[in-house]
Design a protein around this motif. Structure first.
Motif, mmCIF file in Angstrom:
data_model
loop_
_atom_site.group_PDB
_atom_site.id
_atom_site.type_symbol
_atom_site.label_atom_id
_atom_site.label_comp_id
_atom_site.label_asym_id
_atom_site.label_seq_id
_atom_site.Cartn_x
_atom_site.Cartn_y
_atom_site.Cartn_z
ATOM 1 N N ASP A 265 0.828 -1.211 0.000
ATOM 2 C CA ASP A 265 0.000 0.000 0.000
ATOM 3 C C ASP A 265 0.862 1.262 0.000
ATOM 4 O OD1 ASP A 265 -2.353 -1.462 -0.001
ATOM 5 O OD2 ASP A 265 -2.579 -1.379 2.176
ATOM 6 N N ILE A 266 1.933 1.249 0.768
ATOM 7 C CA ILE A 266 2.837 2.396 0.814
ATOM 8 C C ILE A 266 3.460 2.624 -0.553
ATOM 9 C CG2 ILE A 266 5.015 3.279 1.772
ATOM 10 C CD1 ILE A 266 4.239 1.770 4.382
ATOM 11 N N GLN A 267 3.941 1.555 -1.179
ATOM 12 C CA GLN A 267 4.534 1.677 -2.507
ATOM 13 C C GLN A 267 3.524 2.208 -3.516
ATOM 14 O OE1 GLN A 267 5.947 -2.380 -2.910
ATOM 15 N NE2 GLN A 267 8.067 -1.664 -2.816
ATOM 16 N N TYR A 268 2.296 1.723 -3.437
ATOM 17 C CA TYR A 268 1.256 2.175 -4.354
ATOM 18 C C TYR A 268 0.992 3.673 -4.187
ATOM 19 C CZ TYR A 268 -3.340 2.989 -6.333
ATOM 20 O OH TYR A 268 -4.388 3.516 -7.041
ATOM 21 N N HIS A 269 0.866 4.124 -2.950
ATOM 22 C CA HIS A 269 0.594 5.539 -2.708
ATOM 23 C C HIS A 269 1.750 6.430 -3.178
ATOM 24 C CE1 HIS A 269 -2.735 4.094 -0.232
ATOM 25 N NE2 HIS A 269 -3.222 5.313 -0.344
#
Length: 62
Positions: free
Chosen positions: A23-27
């Motif tokens: 999720d962090i990478q996506y954001h």
């Protein structure tokens, strides 16, 4: 304009504690793409709607 590290720190502060690495990478990825798009618009690096339609028709037509 904020430095990359500062932007990521702000982003992390906005996300819930249970956020995953994915999720962090996506954001981060989405923010980066939005930032690049805004920079393109500000520098005039865009195409007209007609040119967009022309290019997309090549992809969408059999």
């Amino acid at each position: 304009m904020l430095q990359a590290k500062q932007e990521v720190q702000q982003l992390l502060n906005q996300l819930p504690e249970s956020v995953s690495f994915d999720d962090i990478q996506y954001h981060i990825y989405v923010r980066q793409k939005i930032k690049r798009g805004i920079e393109d618009v500000e520098s005039g690096n865009t195409i007209s709607e007609e040119e967009f339609d022309k290019r997309m028709s090549r992809w969408l037509e059999p």
